[in-house]
Design a protein around this motif. Structure first.
Motif, PDB file in Angstrom:
ATOM      1  N   SER A 273     -27.737   6.629   7.325  1.00  0.00           N
ATOM      2  CA  SER A 273     -29.127   6.586   7.583  1.00  0.00           C
ATOM      3  C   SER A 273     -29.353   7.471   8.963  1.00  0.00           C
ATOM      4  O   SER A 273     -30.340   8.309   9.332  1.00  0.00           O
ATOM      5  CB  SER A 273     -29.872   5.445   7.631  1.00  0.00           C
ATOM      6  OG  SER A 273     -29.780   4.948   6.609  1.00  0.00           O
ATOM      7  N   GLN A 275     -27.111   9.656  10.199  1.00  0.00           N
ATOM      8  CA  GLN A 275     -26.935  11.007   9.938  1.00  0.00           C
ATOM      9  C   GLN A 275     -28.236  11.826   9.619  1.00  0.00           C
ATOM     10  O   GLN A 275     -28.317  12.911   9.645  1.00  0.00           O
ATOM     11  CB  GLN A 275     -25.746  11.160   9.129  1.00  0.00           C
ATOM     12  CG  GLN A 275     -25.145  12.734   8.914  1.00  0.00           C
ATOM     13  CD  GLN A 275     -24.969  13.259  10.274  1.00  0.00           C
ATOM     14  OE1 GLN A 275     -24.173  12.894  11.081  1.00  0.00           O
ATOM     15  NE2 GLN A 275     -25.703  14.627  10.812  1.00  0.00           N
ATOM     16  N   ALA A 276     -28.849  10.964   8.673  1.00  0.00           N
ATOM     17  CA  ALA A 276     -30.059  11.567   7.941  1.00  0.00           C
ATOM     18  C   ALA A 276     -31.249  11.843   8.816  1.00  0.00           C
ATOM     19  O   ALA A 276     -31.804  13.088   8.974  1.00  0.00           O
ATOM     20  CB  ALA A 276     -30.699  10.609   6.610  1.00  0.00           C
ATOM     21  N   CYS A 277     -31.192  11.083   9.744  1.00  0.00           N
ATOM     22  CA  CYS A 277     -32.412  11.327  10.696  1.00  0.00           C
ATOM     23  C   CYS A 277     -31.676  12.717  11.704  1.00  0.00           C
ATOM     24  O   CYS A 277     -32.709  13.339  12.253  1.00  0.00           O
ATOM     25  CB  CYS A 277     -32.279   9.985  11.681  1.00  0.00           C
ATOM     26  SG  CYS A 277     -32.975   8.481  11.286  1.00  0.00           S
ATOM     27  N   ASN A 279     -30.079  14.946  10.748  1.00  0.00           N
ATOM     28  CA  ASN A 279     -30.151  16.207  10.064  1.00  0.00           C
ATOM     29  C   ASN A 279     -31.724  16.693   9.801  1.00  0.00           C
ATOM     30  O   ASN A 279     -32.130  17.768   9.971  1.00  0.00           O
ATOM     31  CB  ASN A 279     -29.870  16.042   8.618  1.00  0.00           C
ATOM     32  CG  ASN A 279     -28.272  15.724   8.429  1.00  0.00           C
ATOM     33  OD1 ASN A 279     -27.569  16.037   9.204  1.00  0.00           O
ATOM     34  ND2 ASN A 279     -28.056  14.937   7.197  1.00  0.00           N
ATOM     35  N   LEU A 280     -32.582  15.704   9.835  1.00  0.00           N
ATOM     36  CA  LEU A 280     -33.919  15.984   9.607  1.00  0.00           C
ATOM     37  C   LEU A 280     -34.671  16.130  10.726  1.00  0.00           C
ATOM     38  O   LEU A 280     -35.776  16.419  11.058  1.00  0.00           O
ATOM     39  CB  LEU A 280     -34.652  14.545   9.025  1.00  0.00           C
ATOM     40  CG  LEU A 280     -34.542  14.747   7.573  1.00  0.00           C
ATOM     41  CD1 LEU A 280     -34.914  13.298   7.127  1.00  0.00           C
ATOM     42  CD2 LEU A 280     -34.800  15.583   6.727  1.00  0.00           C
ATOM     43  N   ALA A 371     -25.662  10.452   3.294  1.00  0.00           N
ATOM     44  CA  ALA A 371     -26.504  11.398   4.272  1.00  0.00           C
ATOM     45  C   ALA A 371     -27.205  12.243   3.884  1.00  0.00           C
ATOM     46  O   ALA A 371     -28.326  12.710   4.020  1.00  0.00           O
ATOM     47  CB  ALA A 371     -25.561  11.838   5.457  1.00  0.00           C
ATOM     48  N   ASN A 372     -26.616  13.000   2.719  1.00  0.00           N
ATOM     49  CA  ASN A 372     -26.930  14.245   2.125  1.00  0.00           C
ATOM     50  C   ASN A 372     -28.327  13.894   1.138  1.00  0.00           C
ATOM     51  O   ASN A 372     -29.138  14.415   1.248  1.00  0.00           O
ATOM     52  CB  ASN A 372     -26.057  15.285   1.374  1.00  0.00           C
ATOM     53  CG  ASN A 372     -25.017  15.701   2.167  1.00  0.00           C
ATOM     54  OD1 ASN A 372     -25.243  16.097   3.308  1.00  0.00           O
ATOM     55  ND2 ASN A 372     -23.945  15.821   1.676  1.00  0.00           N
ATOM     56  N   THR A 375     -31.294  12.565   3.238  1.00  0.00           N
ATOM     57  CA  THR A 375     -31.935  13.915   4.003  1.00  0.00           C
ATOM     58  C   THR A 375     -32.912  14.582   2.856  1.00  0.00           C
ATOM     59  O   THR A 375     -33.944  14.807   3.270  1.00  0.00           O
ATOM     60  CB  THR A 375     -30.950  14.658   4.393  1.00  0.00           C
ATOM     61  OG1 THR A 375     -30.007  14.116   5.595  1.00  0.00           O
ATOM     62  CG2 THR A 375     -31.569  15.976   5.305  1.00  0.00           C
ATOM     63  N   SER A 379     -36.870  14.104   3.133  1.00  0.00           N
ATOM     64  CA  SER A 379     -37.574  15.690   3.363  1.00  0.00           C
ATOM     65  C   SER A 379     -38.531  15.663   2.363  1.00  0.00           C
ATOM     66  O   SER A 379     -39.828  15.895   2.445  1.00  0.00           O
ATOM     67  CB  SER A 379     -36.480  16.507   3.253  1.00  0.00           C
ATOM     68  OG  SER A 379     -37.255  17.769   3.320  1.00  0.00           O
TER      69      SER A 379
END
Length: 420
Positions: A273, A275-277, A279-280, A371-372, A375, A379
């Motif tokens: 989570s 890493q997703a933040c 990425n975004l 994470a991918n 993301t 999105s």
């Protein structure tokens, strides 16, 4: 009335009963919450009388069991290692305290000991189901882990499937210990269909959701009444700290992440989570009372908080990523924020399906969350024209706890016989 509120489970199972207890107490009734000792502090803060059913250590031991979150092994974790060992204590707790012609029991789905006490002493009792997934139907049947029952299956075939599940799984595990204990207290006529009909009070069942979330089905029990989402979340007991309030106001609305209050195996969920933040390029807030799951050295754009009531937090968030507990679902629906649900077990898959039908979010199996995938899905929901605000307006004028309190008072006054 002398009202015993009996529940087993995590915060998501206890919160509705605390909210109901406050509603009934404010009407002048004598209310006692009966649940695990882990929640004694919450009961004290809410000002409710409390009786311990199981110790805090037992609660933590069950939460440590990874099977609790397994899609198929979760049944044994809940019933065989959670409910059944406390069956006699649950029964005796009520038997020792009930006052004839004054006591009313309000018991959760897992309150099997309370159900036996009802049979033995003819205590007016309401069974409370907080999620529609636990009520059988051959019409709009629930989506449950391990159950392949498409809606297009013929109804006669669905009935056979439910009967087969009772015979080879549920009654095989539960009926014997339940009937042995019932015989011990003088109830010599064996029962079957434990999770079909028996666990439901024949007097009153309360469904804590609105009909637009899960409409009444033609084959649901006639004593069932839908009252709406209770939405109790400790608001008034817990608030937003000055530090969190300042952080929330210092940038864009964050994405909130939680795998559930009882989940303690969520380290990878939180790491992905974060890493997703990144990425975004969005801020994030991680919610868990179990801080050892949180990655070390969080970036400034991501903050960890033990707990904050969703009623206060979610209106200031851009989205919520969570496990699919129905209480969390309801809070996000009321706040009008999109949801990404990561179901693991129990009713979570059914709740995720209903969120999809309402067009307020998406879902992905917890075991595929990374994470991918987070993301990509975040999105999508952050830019899609979802119906979140439209659904949120359905909460206007809802008075679920008041409606439930009315029905409990009516149960007491009507004194419907337990043994039909």
């Amino acid at each position: 009335m002398n009202i015993f509120l009996f529940t087993i489970g995590s915060h998501g199972d206890v919160h509705p009963f605390v909210g109901l207890g406050l509603s009934l107490r404010d009407r002048g009734h004598d209310v006692t919450l009966i649940t695990n000792g882990h929640f004694s502090g919450l009961a004290a803060k809410a000002g409710l009388q409390f009786v311990e059913l199981g110790t805090d250590e037992q609660f933590r031991t069950l939460m440590d069991d990874p099977d609790l979150w397994h899609p198929t092994r979760g049944f044994d974790a809940v019933f065989m290692r959670g409910v059944m060992p406390s069956l006699e204590q649950a029964y005796q707790t009520i038997a020792d305290r009930y006052v004839p012609e004054k006591t009313v029991v309000v018991a959760s789905s897992l309150g099997l000991g309370a159900r036996i006490a009802q049979e033995k002493f003819n205590i007016p009792t309401a069974t409370v189901h907080i999620q529609p997934a636990v009520i059988r139907t051959v019409y709009d049947n629930p989506k449950l882990p391990g159950l392949f029952m498409p809606r297009w299956f013929p109804k006669w075939f669905k009935r056979k499937m439910w009967q087969f599940g009772d015979r080879v799984l549920i009654d095989r595990k539960l009926a014997k210990p339940i009937n042995e204990f019932r015989a011990k207290v003088g109830l010599t006529q064996p029962v079957s269909g434990i999770l079909k009909d028996w666990w439901n009070s024949p007097q009153l069942m309360l469904g804590l959701w609105p009909d637009w979330y899960a409409p009444m089905q033609p084959d649901w029990p006639p004593q069932l009444r839908l009252v709406g989402f209770p939405l109790y979340d400790e608001t008034g007991i817990v608030g937003i700290s000055d530090d969190l309030n300042q952080w929330l106001g210092a940038g864009d609305a964050p994405i909130a992440f939680t795998p559930g209050s009882a989940m303690i195996q969520g380290a990878s969920f939180f790491a992905d989570s974060v890493q997703a933040c990144l990425n975004l390029k969005r801020r994030g807030i991680l919610l868990t009372r179990h801080a050892d799951q949180i990655p070390k050295d969080l970036p400034p754009s991501v903050k960890h908080v033990d707990y904050v009531p969703f009623k206060l937090l979610l209106p200031r968030c851009a989205a919520l990523v969570h496990h699919g507990g129905i209480g969390t679902n309801a809070q996000a629906l009321a706040a009008g924020v999109p949801q990404l649900i990561t179901p693991m077990a129990h009713d979570q898959f059914d709740n995720a399906q209903r969120i999809g039908r309402l067009s307020v979010g998406r879902s992905i199996n917890f075991r595929r969350y990374n994470a991918n995938s987070a993301t990509a899905l975040l999105s999508e929901i952050l830019t899609s024209p979802l119906a979140c605000k439209t659904v949120a307006r359905r909460f206007e004028g809802q008075m679920a706890l008041e409606r439930a309190s009315d029905l409990i008072e009516n149960l007491y006054s009507s004194q419907v016989p337990v043994n039909k």
